[in-house]
Design a protein around this motif. Structure first.
Motif, PDB file in Angstrom:
ATOM      1  N   PHE A 132       0.852  -1.177   0.000  1.00 21.13           N
ATOM      2  CA  PHE A 132       0.000   0.000   0.000  1.00 21.13           C
ATOM      3  C   PHE A 132       0.892   1.233   0.000  1.00 21.13           C
ATOM      4  CE2 PHE A 132      -1.984  -3.528   2.211  1.00 21.13           C
ATOM      5  CZ  PHE A 132      -3.154  -3.686   1.485  1.00 21.13           C
ATOM      6  N   GLY A 133       1.579   1.456  -1.121  1.00 21.23           N
ATOM      7  CA  GLY A 133       2.484   2.589  -1.257  1.00 21.23           C
ATOM      8  C   GLY A 133       3.562   2.549  -0.198  1.00 21.23           C
ATOM      9  N   PRO A 134       3.957   3.733   0.304  1.00 24.20           N
ATOM     10  CA  PRO A 134       5.004   3.772   1.320  1.00 24.20           C
ATOM     11  C   PRO A 134       4.484   3.507   2.738  1.00 24.20           C
ATOM     12  CG  PRO A 134       4.353   5.987   0.755  1.00 24.20           C
ATOM     13  CD  PRO A 134       3.576   5.069  -0.157  1.00 24.20           C
ATOM     14  N   ALA A 135       3.169   3.273   2.884  1.00 24.16           N
ATOM     15  CA  ALA A 135       2.600   3.119   4.225  1.00 24.16           C
ATOM     16  C   ALA A 135       2.729   1.709   4.783  1.00 24.16           C
ATOM     17  CB  ALA A 135       1.130   3.526   4.219  1.00 24.16           C
ATOM     18  N   ALA A 183       3.149  -2.878   3.810  1.00 17.85           N
ATOM     19  CA  ALA A 183       3.265  -4.026   2.915  1.00 17.85           C
ATOM     20  C   ALA A 183       2.965  -5.287   3.713  1.00 17.85           C
ATOM     21  CB  ALA A 183       4.660  -4.109   2.303  1.00 17.85           C
ATOM     22  N   ILE A 184       2.455  -6.291   3.021  1.00 25.22           N
ATOM     23  CA  ILE A 184       2.168  -7.593   3.625  1.00 25.22           C
ATOM     24  C   ILE A 184       3.000  -8.631   2.886  1.00 25.22           C
ATOM     25  CG2 ILE A 184       0.416  -9.337   4.096  1.00 25.22           C
ATOM     26  CD1 ILE A 184      -1.649  -7.031   4.198  1.00 25.22           C
ATOM     27  N   LEU A 185       3.798  -9.383   3.651  1.00 23.58           N
ATOM     28  CA  LEU A 185       4.652 -10.413   3.092  1.00 23.58           C
ATOM     29  C   LEU A 185       4.326 -11.746   3.756  1.00 23.58           C
ATOM     30  CD1 LEU A 185       6.438  -7.619   3.565  1.00 23.58           C
ATOM     31  CD2 LEU A 185       8.082  -8.954   2.312  1.00 23.58           C
ATOM     32  N   THR A 240       2.837 -14.533   8.274  1.00 20.95           N
ATOM     33  CA  THR A 240       2.453 -13.307   7.582  1.00 20.95           C
ATOM     34  C   THR A 240       3.090 -12.140   8.321  1.00 20.95           C
ATOM     35  OG1 THR A 240       0.359 -14.285   6.900  1.00 20.95           O
ATOM     36  CG2 THR A 240       0.526 -11.894   6.798  1.00 20.95           C
ATOM     37  N   LEU A 241       3.833 -11.319   7.582  1.00 25.19           N
ATOM     38  CA  LEU A 241       4.560 -10.188   8.161  1.00 25.19           C
ATOM     39  C   LEU A 241       4.002  -8.902   7.598  1.00 25.19           C
ATOM     40  CD1 LEU A 241       6.934  -9.055   9.824  1.00 25.19           C
ATOM     41  CD2 LEU A 241       8.384  -9.443   7.813  1.00 25.19           C
ATOM     42  N   TRP A 242       3.535  -8.033   8.486  1.00 24.92           N
ATOM     43  CA  TRP A 242       3.035  -6.718   8.090  1.00 24.92           C
ATOM     44  C   TRP A 242       4.133  -5.713   8.380  1.00 24.92           C
ATOM     45  CZ3 TRP A 242      -2.472  -6.210  10.652  1.00 24.92           C
ATOM     46  CH2 TRP A 242      -3.288  -7.248  10.194  1.00 24.92           C
ATOM     47  N   LEU A 243       4.529  -4.969   7.378  1.00 22.43           N
ATOM     48  CA  LEU A 243       5.539  -3.926   7.536  1.00 22.43           C
ATOM     49  C   LEU A 243       4.838  -2.578   7.491  1.00 22.43           C
ATOM     50  CD1 LEU A 243       8.208  -5.367   5.084  1.00 22.43           C
ATOM     51  CD2 LEU A 243       8.159  -5.574   7.583  1.00 22.43           C
ATOM     52  N   ALA A 244       4.891  -1.835   8.581  1.00 14.34           N
ATOM     53  CA  ALA A 244       4.190  -0.558   8.691  1.00 14.34           C
ATOM     54  C   ALA A 244       5.203   0.587   8.711  1.00 14.34           C
ATOM     55  CB  ALA A 244       3.335  -0.532   9.957  1.00 14.34           C
TER      56      ALA A 244
END
Length: 121
Positions: free
Chosen positions: A30-33, A35-37, A43-47
């Protein structure tokens, strides 16, 4: 289903690290805000700084990356992986430790979040 959320300084840099160095698959970005990997059921959410997870708390504290909590990735050849990651400039917090269950080492993503790499006996 459980997910782990890591706060990061730069979502693109974190995505590059996790996909290029640790073998994660990018599911959504979701742009620079945010990502979900995913990898092997994790499942890793990068915020990033623009994500809602990075907003200040009511008492004024700001969530930030780089603590000591971590997830563990099990690997087959820890010395080989460590050598490859070092060649790619990945930072480590310690040297490889050999314990009763196997070998482990702590590496950092580009924002200083810890990932434990573990090779069982």
């Amino acid at each position: 289903m459980a997910s782990v959320r890591y706060l990061v300084h730069d979502v693109d840099a974190a995505v590059a690290f996790y996909t290029g160095s640790l073998g994660f698959e990018l599911r959504q970005q979701f742009g620079p805000a945010m990502a979900i990997l995913a990898q092997d059921g994790l499942t890793l959410w990068l915020a990033g700084p623009a994500a809602s997870a990075s907003k200040p708390m009511p008492d004024g504290r700001r969530p930030e990356p780089g603590g000591w909590n971590r997830f563990v990735l099990q690997v087959d050849d820890l010395p080989g992986m460590v050598a490859r990651l070092r060649r790619n400039g990945v930072r480590f917090r310690n040297d490889m430790l050999d314990g009763p269950g196997g070998r482990q080492i702590l590496c950092e993503d580009p924002s200083g979040n810890v990932v434990e790499l573990f090779e069982p006996r």
